[in-house]
Design an enzyme around this catalytic site. Structure first.
Site, PDB file in Angstrom:
ATOM      1  N   CYS A 349       0.841  -1.197   0.000  1.00 20.78           N
ATOM      2  CA  CYS A 349       0.000   0.000   0.000  1.00 20.78           C
ATOM      3  C   CYS A 349       0.883   1.256   0.000  1.00 20.78           C
ATOM      4  O   CYS A 349       1.550   1.543  -0.980  1.00 20.78           O
ATOM      5  CB  CYS A 349      -0.980  -0.030   1.162  1.00 20.78           C
ATOM      6  SG  CYS A 349      -2.388   1.093   0.921  1.00 20.78           S
ATOM      7  N   HIS A 433      -3.640  -5.294   1.048  1.00 18.95           N
ATOM      8  CA  HIS A 433      -3.384  -5.725   2.413  1.00 18.95           C
ATOM      9  C   HIS A 433      -3.882  -7.161   2.567  1.00 18.95           C
ATOM     10  O   HIS A 433      -4.787  -7.597   1.863  1.00 18.95           O
ATOM     11  CB  HIS A 433      -4.130  -4.845   3.422  1.00 18.95           C
ATOM     12  CG  HIS A 433      -3.663  -3.427   3.473  1.00 18.95           C
ATOM     13  ND1 HIS A 433      -2.447  -3.063   4.002  1.00 18.95           N
ATOM     14  CD2 HIS A 433      -4.266  -2.277   3.071  1.00 18.95           C
ATOM     15  CE1 HIS A 433      -2.316  -1.746   3.926  1.00 18.95           C
ATOM     16  NE2 HIS A 433      -3.395  -1.237   3.368  1.00 18.95           N
TER      17      HIS A 433
END
Length: 561
Positions: A349, A433
């Site tokens: 991310c 994630h």
């Protein structure tokens, strides 16, 4: 205990704490797991959460990851109803406000506590009532301490919720920190008489040693406050349950806890996680720590990368700040050297964005165009609309799934495709994630890392992260069942706080200009009767996911700082 078909609906309990990190999240999860094993339909609830560790529900809503973990403990699907307000810090004085799973703007702490927080209370109560109409019991988690007297007037998460729902309050204290008796007494004594009526008693957390040595103090506490202690939970290592924030693990040298087991192969594998500012979803590395022979530690010095077989740059709420920090610490140069040497680096991310060529940010930092580390052929532009998704796919020949929470839009201009990102040599980047929780993918990825690092490491073929998580949640349920007075807890959930609890002076001070407390019930009015568990309350109308605050907090916006 009654449970299953025929149980009454609408009971509940609020788990408060003497401090942050006293154990509220894990105690709430433990109570949920204990109850569901008794056949009770139970749901977790936290009105307002401040956390950078979040999760995306199947409905596409962002909630605190702790509430998702508690929902798993209760064996129910996570929902925005369980965490209607999420605050994601962007610095010391401001946070992004996420309402019913959708970001609605950035706000200063003064502006939020100056009145905007109160306007969200209606939504909080609607969500709680909908859960109460659906489940036998709702176990609420408080935030910080209920005795934060400077914020009591606008409280929508501790005593405000307890007063509105007439829920009994169980106060948890971490005895490992010391001063637990003073904390229990002081927390109670700083509440108003109306609030104290709902404080049923205490739960000691993280006790080491012989409980009989503690009992005289518990008896004295009962004499001082008129409130009993409902259990003493022992200190237990290796739980690894999702925390709300990264503060506890951001210090240099912290090691992520995992089950201690010898490596399956001949070598161990060392993983260094860069403890970037505003670190988010650091629990992505929990699945690595769960592998026998994988050692995960958080670092902030370039020399600590020297013996690492894999370096992870995790998610962050401040990509530009993370870049500045990496450069200032010398870690940026160390990462560039690793890439040139063909040594593994994984960016997740915000960490993925850091590894790219440049970041164009007019949303989070408003810094404009900032040069990245240039390790991946990616350009990132921050959009005001946040991406919230639950992607599935394949990588390294294995199925994989994850979740996405980001404003950055990646323009991938080369490299080998890797999830939604790319790979160049041994530098990997993705917005996903949770991908490492997919067992087959994690084993394939670690095999690649071990080959590149020259380690004779072999991932255990039977490690199941989901099974390990279930074992940990069962352990929490066991702690409640074995070390708490569960019959007394059930009476609290079903009947409310005991009548006639004494007032402990001096009580809450009267603040100048303070109006009625949020969620207050006039002291002259008798409390509502406990919810009947034989005559279910009528189901509440569904609470729609709101994407703006036009009717509740008109002036929250990205320019509201």
């Amino acid at each position: 205990m009654s449970g299953g078909t025929g149980t009454r609906r609408g009971g509940g309990l609020l788990v408060a704490g003497t401090t942050s990190d006293a154990g509220k999240s894990v105690v709430t999860a433990g109570i949920c797991r204990w109850l569901v094993r008794q056949g009770v339909r139970v749901a977790p609830f936290k009105a307002q959460n401040m956390s950078l560790n979040s999760f995306v529900t199947r409905e596409g809503a962002e909630i605190g990851r702790a509430q998702a973990m508690q929902a798993q403990a209760a064996r129910v699907e996570p929902s925005a109803l369980m965490n209607p307000v999420l605050l994601k810090p962007g610095g010391d004085r401001s946070s992004q406000v996420v309402l019913m799973g959708r970001p609605v703007g950035e706000m200063s702490a003064r502006g939020y506590h100056g009145g905007r927080q109160e306007s969200l209370f209606g939504t909080v109560v609607e969500c709680l009532e909908q859960l109460r109409g659906t489940y036998d019991a709702v176990i609420c988690e408080g935030a910080g301490s209920p005795a934060e007297i400077n914020l009591r007037r606008t409280d929508i998460v501790n005593m405000g919720v307890a007063r509105a729902a007439r829920f009994p309050v169980l106060v948890v204290g971490d005895i490992d920190r010391g001063g637990v008796f003073a904390s229990f007494f002081g927390t109670t004594a700083l509440l108003s008489a109306e609030d104290q009526e709902l404080v049923a008693g205490y739960l000691v957390n993280k006790f080491r040693g012989d409980v009989s040595l503690l009992e005289p103090g518990l008896d004295m506490l009962l004499g001082l406050t008129g409130r009993r202690t409902y259990g003493v939970l022992p200190f237990t290592r290796g739980l690894g349950i999702d925390e709300e924030d990264g503060l506890r693990v951001s210090l240099r040298g912290s090691v992520r806890e995992s089950v201690v087991a010898p490596p399956h192969g001949e070598d161990v594998l060392r993983v260094a996680v860069c403890a970037v500012p505003l670190m988010s979803n650091f629990t992505d590395v929990d699945a690595l720590a769960a592998e026998p022979g994988v050692i995960v530690r958080f670092v902030d010095r370039p020399e600590e990368l020297a013996d690492a077989d894999l370096v992870v740059v995790p998610g962050t709420r401040g990509t530009v700040k993370a870049l500045e920090w990496l450069r200032a610490r010398g870690l940026a140069d160390a990462l560039v050297r690793r890439a040139a040497e063909g040594r593994p680096v994984l960016g997740i991310c915000g960490g993925f964005q850091v590894l790219g060529e440049r970041v164009e940010d007019e949303v989070e930092s408003r810094a404009g165009v900032v040069e990245g580390l240039g390790l991946l052929p990616v350009r990132v532009r921050f959009a005001r609309e946040k991406t919230l998704a639950r992607p599935v796919g394949t990588a390294l020949g294995a199925p994989v799934e994850g979740y996405e929470i980001h404003h950055g839009v990646a323009d991938v201009r080369g490299g080998e495709p890797f999830l939604d990102g790319c790979r160049v040599g041994q530098v990997w980047g993705t917005h996903w994630h949770g991908s490492l929780e997919s067992d087959a993918f994690r084993r394939a990825f670690l095999a690649e890392v071990a080959r590149a690092a020259g380690r004779r490491f072999t991932a255990a073929p039977d490690t199941s992260f989901a099974a390990l998580r279930e074992e940990q949640l069962d352990l929490l349920g066991d702690l409640i069942e074995e070390h708490a007075d569960t019959d007394a807890l059930w009476r609290l959930i079903e009947e409310g706080a005991p009548a006639g609890l004494p007032f402990v002076g001096p009580g809450a001070p009267v603040l100048p200009g303070a109006g009625a407390d949020v969620g207050s019930v006039p002291s002259s009015a008798p409390p509502p009767a406990p919810a009947s568990r034989s005559a279910p309350a009528p189901a509440q109308p569904p609470v729609a996911l709101r994407t703006d605050l036009s009717d509740t907090v008109p002036d929250i916006s990205l320019e509201a700082l």
